[in-house]
Write a protein that holds these residues in place. Structure first.
Motif, PDB file in Angstrom:
ATOM      1  N   ARG A 144      44.002  59.170  33.171  1.00 37.82           N
ATOM      2  CA  ARG A 144      43.775  60.414  33.911  1.00 37.82           C
ATOM      3  C   ARG A 144      42.555  60.321  34.833  1.00 37.82           C
ATOM      4  O   ARG A 144      42.473  61.012  35.845  1.00 37.82           O
ATOM      5  CB  ARG A 144      43.651  61.611  32.968  1.00 37.82           C
ATOM      6  N   ASN A 145      41.644  59.423  34.475  1.00 41.85           N
ATOM      7  CA  ASN A 145      40.485  59.149  35.303  1.00 41.85           C
ATOM      8  C   ASN A 145      40.925  58.831  36.734  1.00 41.85           C
ATOM      9  O   ASN A 145      41.875  58.101  36.947  1.00 41.85           O
ATOM     10  CB  ASN A 145      39.768  57.957  34.643  1.00 41.85           C
ATOM     11  N   SER A 146      40.209  59.393  37.750  1.00 41.42           N
ATOM     12  CA  SER A 146      40.750  59.337  39.105  1.00 41.42           C
ATOM     13  C   SER A 146      40.840  57.918  39.666  1.00 41.42           C
ATOM     14  O   SER A 146      41.744  57.621  40.430  1.00 41.42           O
ATOM     15  CB  SER A 146      39.952  60.247  40.036  1.00 41.42           C
ATOM     16  N   ASN A 147      39.939  57.002  39.260  1.00 35.37           N
ATOM     17  CA  ASN A 147      40.047  55.623  39.745  1.00 35.37           C
ATOM     18  C   ASN A 147      41.337  54.974  39.282  1.00 35.37           C
ATOM     19  O   ASN A 147      42.043  54.330  40.049  1.00 35.37           O
ATOM     20  CB  ASN A 147      38.881  54.771  39.212  1.00 35.37           C
ATOM     21  N   LYS A 148      41.607  55.140  37.986  1.00 37.29           N
ATOM     22  CA  LYS A 148      42.804  54.508  37.423  1.00 37.29           C
ATOM     23  C   LYS A 148      44.064  55.139  37.994  1.00 37.29           C
ATOM     24  O   LYS A 148      45.025  54.453  38.332  1.00 37.29           O
ATOM     25  CB  LYS A 148      42.796  54.611  35.899  1.00 37.29           C
TER      26      LYS A 148
ATOM     27  N   LYS B 229      48.419  53.814  44.299  1.00 35.99           N
ATOM     28  CA  LYS B 229      48.239  52.901  45.427  1.00 35.99           C
ATOM     29  C   LYS B 229      49.310  51.809  45.453  1.00 35.99           C
ATOM     30  O   LYS B 229      49.825  51.456  46.502  1.00 35.99           O
ATOM     31  CB  LYS B 229      46.851  52.270  45.319  1.00 35.99           C
ATOM     32  N   TYR B 230      49.644  51.272  44.261  1.00 38.22           N
ATOM     33  CA  TYR B 230      50.587  50.159  44.232  1.00 38.22           C
ATOM     34  C   TYR B 230      52.033  50.603  44.029  1.00 38.22           C
ATOM     35  O   TYR B 230      52.922  49.780  43.967  1.00 38.22           O
ATOM     36  CB  TYR B 230      50.194  49.166  43.130  1.00 38.22           C
TER      37      TYR B 230
ATOM     38  N   VAL C  44      52.372  59.791  32.837  1.00 34.25           N
ATOM     39  CA  VAL C  44      50.931  59.583  32.838  1.00 34.25           C
ATOM     40  C   VAL C  44      50.323  60.300  31.631  1.00 34.25           C
ATOM     41  O   VAL C  44      50.685  61.444  31.347  1.00 34.25           O
ATOM     42  CB  VAL C  44      50.331  60.159  34.139  1.00 34.25           C
ATOM     43  N   THR C  45      49.417  59.621  30.917  1.00 32.78           N
ATOM     44  CA  THR C  45      48.727  60.288  29.813  1.00 32.78           C
ATOM     45  C   THR C  45      47.219  60.185  30.035  1.00 32.78           C
ATOM     46  O   THR C  45      46.770  59.605  31.027  1.00 32.78           O
ATOM     47  CB  THR C  45      49.079  59.633  28.461  1.00 32.78           C
TER      48      THR C  45
ATOM     49  N   VAL D 168      40.189  47.133  36.086  1.00 34.20           N
ATOM     50  CA  VAL D 168      40.727  45.844  36.527  1.00 34.20           C
ATOM     51  C   VAL D 168      42.136  45.634  35.967  1.00 34.20           C
ATOM     52  O   VAL D 168      43.043  45.207  36.677  1.00 34.20           O
ATOM     53  CB  VAL D 168      39.799  44.691  36.065  1.00 34.20           C
ATOM     54  N   ALA D 169      42.286  45.966  34.696  1.00 32.86           N
ATOM     55  CA  ALA D 169      43.592  45.768  34.053  1.00 32.86           C
ATOM     56  C   ALA D 169      44.653  46.653  34.698  1.00 32.86           C
ATOM     57  O   ALA D 169      45.779  46.216  34.929  1.00 32.86           O
ATOM     58  CB  ALA D 169      43.489  46.066  32.568  1.00 32.86           C
ATOM     59  N   VAL D 170      44.277  47.893  34.996  1.00 40.86           N
ATOM     60  CA  VAL D 170      45.248  48.807  35.617  1.00 40.86           C
ATOM     61  C   VAL D 170      45.663  48.258  36.981  1.00 40.86           C
ATOM     62  O   VAL D 170      46.855  48.190  37.301  1.00 40.86           O
ATOM     63  CB  VAL D 170      44.660  50.230  35.753  1.00 40.86           C
ATOM     64  N   GLU D 171      44.676  47.820  37.762  1.00 38.70           N
ATOM     65  CA  GLU D 171      44.972  47.264  39.096  1.00 38.70           C
ATOM     66  C   GLU D 171      45.919  46.079  38.982  1.00 38.70           C
ATOM     67  O   GLU D 171      46.920  45.983  39.685  1.00 38.70           O
ATOM     68  CB  GLU D 171      43.679  46.785  39.766  1.00 38.70           C
ATOM     69  N   LYS D 172      45.571  45.178  38.049  1.00 37.54           N
ATOM     70  CA  LYS D 172      46.334  43.949  37.892  1.00 37.54           C
ATOM     71  C   LYS D 172      47.791  44.245  37.493  1.00 37.54           C
ATOM     72  O   LYS D 172      48.723  43.685  38.056  1.00 37.54           O
ATOM     73  CB  LYS D 172      45.659  43.076  36.833  1.00 37.54           C
ATOM     74  N   ALA D 173      47.916  45.148  36.520  1.00 30.36           N
ATOM     75  CA  ALA D 173      49.259  45.480  36.041  1.00 30.36           C
ATOM     76  C   ALA D 173      50.071  46.153  37.148  1.00 30.36           C
ATOM     77  O   ALA D 173      51.235  45.815  37.374  1.00 30.36           O
ATOM     78  CB  ALA D 173      49.178  46.384  34.824  1.00 30.36           C
TER      79      ALA D 173
END
Lengths: 307, 184
Positions: A160-164, A170-171, A155-156, A138-143
């Motif tokens: 690295r997780n594919s959702n994040k 995406k944005y 990117v670190t 959620v935080a990644v999406e929001k930011a």
């Protein structure tokens, strides 16, 4: 008489302000924050936009901060709160002029800090993530929503997780530069091909790179101009999980797999077996201190990705 | 025989003395410039030093006649107090015999003797005169003093008054809890 008049005009505050700004430019952000509390005229000088284009939290050592050179530093609640407050304060000085944020390599990044930074830097162009941290999806999406104009990112492993990672891509439709400081795998390549179509520069140096992922980005990202694979270990698992993993180390190994047009875009280590090549592929980082890792995170043959 | 050697000895001595006198005169004539500060004090300054001031160079480019010491070069935005300090700094740094350690000691003392108001005036004067070495020294030193220090130290060192009202101060204190209670 005339002389003393002109002297009076000359001795104005704006000139002194200019001189103070010159002095403050050479300070790190923690010392700068302290200087802003000294008096009103210093505070005003500290708010000069020219100081704030780049917010470099990787150099923080000062009277108020002593960041240990140890990964996962300050992951306790108190330190974390302190850091969030600090980011909030310095970004209030920056007044939305920050276009580049470099997080501290060692400090553990959490949602609150990340979102605090994102909310106050709508004009961000470049983002450098720290080595360790824990961010929710959620935080990644929001930011990322508020960083729509992002053009460049390091990117670190924290994303690295594919959702994040997908959320980041995406944005960030305007993304043109990417550097990986974790491993580079197929999921990453797929997300990039789907969203960041305008990518021009990619650095996957000093890490473990999936051959498939590399082939995909080289084939499908039309605007890609340069890919830095210096000191990286490129693994090919095409043969299935049971077959042997093929390791590509030198450019002559890669010549067998890649088309000449793709090869031309690669930036590679001429040696292919230098000390850095060997160190970078040390998958279990047991060594202390972390200085060399911070170095890898900072350096890049592509200058716009180094900091 | 004896007389002859006498005369041959004294002659070169005489000429050397004369030449030395000539040298002295020409040096004096050539090497001093008259500078006038904003509070109408005139200074005779060695040309070798005065020519290091960007403002003087610029003035002489426009009106070269001023290099003859009859006319004073006006420095509108520098008071005599600042010029004395600037000259002190440049004379020390121009002194051939000054070792690295002497200069370091001098620099430290130079800075220590200044309060914040004087420092501000000196910065403005150095900026106007375009004296790069002193300006860079001052800005670099100030940055070095601020580095790694707490707010109270910086205030005390420069003699800066805390001009925040108690209400503003309270607001700042809350906003800057990251700095602990150390900064107030």
């Amino acid at each position: 008489m005339e002389n003393s008049n002109s002297a009076g005009n000359y001795r104005n505050d704006s000139l002194l302000n200019e001189i103070l700004v010159t002095i403050f430019m050479s300070l790190n952000v923690a010392d700068l924050a302290a200087a802003s509390l000294v008096c009103k005229s210093w505070n005003e000088a500290c708010r000069d936009p020219s100081i704030w284009h780049k917010l470099d939290l990787s150099r923080l050592n000062s009277y108020y901060f002593n960041v240990p050179n140890k990964l996962r530093a300050w992951n306790d609640e108190h330190s974390n709160k302190k850091m969030t407050q600090f980011i909030k304060y310095v970004l209030s000085l920056s007044d939305r002029n920050t276009t580049c944020i470099i997080f501290n390599f060692y400090i553990y990044l959490r949602d609150a800090q990340f979102i605090t930074a994102a909310e106050r830097t709508p004009n961000l162009k470049r983002l450098v993530l720290p080595k360790t941290g824990e961010l929710s999806n959620v935080a990644v999406e929001k930011a990322m929503k508020s960083w729509g104009g992002l053009e460049s990112i390091t990117v670190t492993s924290i994303v690295r997780n594919s959702n994040k990672f997908s959320a980041i891509c995406k944005y960030s439709k305007n993304m043109t530069e990417m550097k990986f400081s974790c491993d580079f795998v197929e999921d990453h390549a797929d997300a990039m091909i789907e969203y960041t179509r305008n990518l021009k520069v990619l650095s996957v140096r000093s890490i473990i790179v999936s051959m498939k992922a590399l082939c995909r980005v080289l084939t499908f990202l039309e605007h890609l101009e340069a890919v830095n694979i210096c000191h990286s270990m490129i693994l090919d698992t095409t043969g299935g999980p049971r077959s042997k993993v093929v390791v590509y180390r030198t450019i002559s190994d890669l010549q067998k797999r890649l088309a000449p047009s793709c090869l031309g875009k690669l930036i590679f280590c001429e040696d292919g077996n230098c000390l850095r090549c060997k160190n970078a592929c040390d998958t279990i980082p047991r060594r202390q201190p972390y200085g060399p890792f911070e170095g890898i995170w900072r350096e890049d043959e592509i200058t716009s990705l180094a900091h | 025989m004896a007389e002859e050697t006498e005369s041959t000895k004294t002659e070169p001595l005489k000429t050397a003395e004369e030449e030395f006198k000539k040298l002295e005169i020409t040096e004096e004539e050539e090497s001093e410039l008259k500078l006038e500060t904003s509070d109408h004090v005139t200074f005779m300054v060695e040309a070798s030093i005065a020519m290091k001031f960007g403002a003087v160079q610029q003035y002489l480019e426009v009106s070269p006649a001023a290099s003859a010491s009859a006319t004073a070069i006006p420095l509108h935005n520098v008071a005599s107090r600042e010029l004395i300090l600037i000259l002190e700094y440049y004379r020390m740094h121009d002194w051939v015999d000054a070792g690295e350690r002497d200069l370091k000691e001098f620099d430290e003392r130079f800075l220590k003797d200044l309060n914040y108001e004087e420092l501000k005036e000196l910065l403005l004067a150095a900026n106007y005169l375009n004296v790069e070495k002193l300006f860079n020294f001052l800005t670099k030193s100030i940055a070095n003093i601020i580095r790694n220090k707490d707010v109270e130290f910086v205030r005390t060192f420069f003699g800066i008054d805390n001009d925040y009202t108690p209400e503003e101060e309270a607001a700042y204190r809350e906003e800057n809890a990251w700095a602990g209670v150390k900064f107030v």
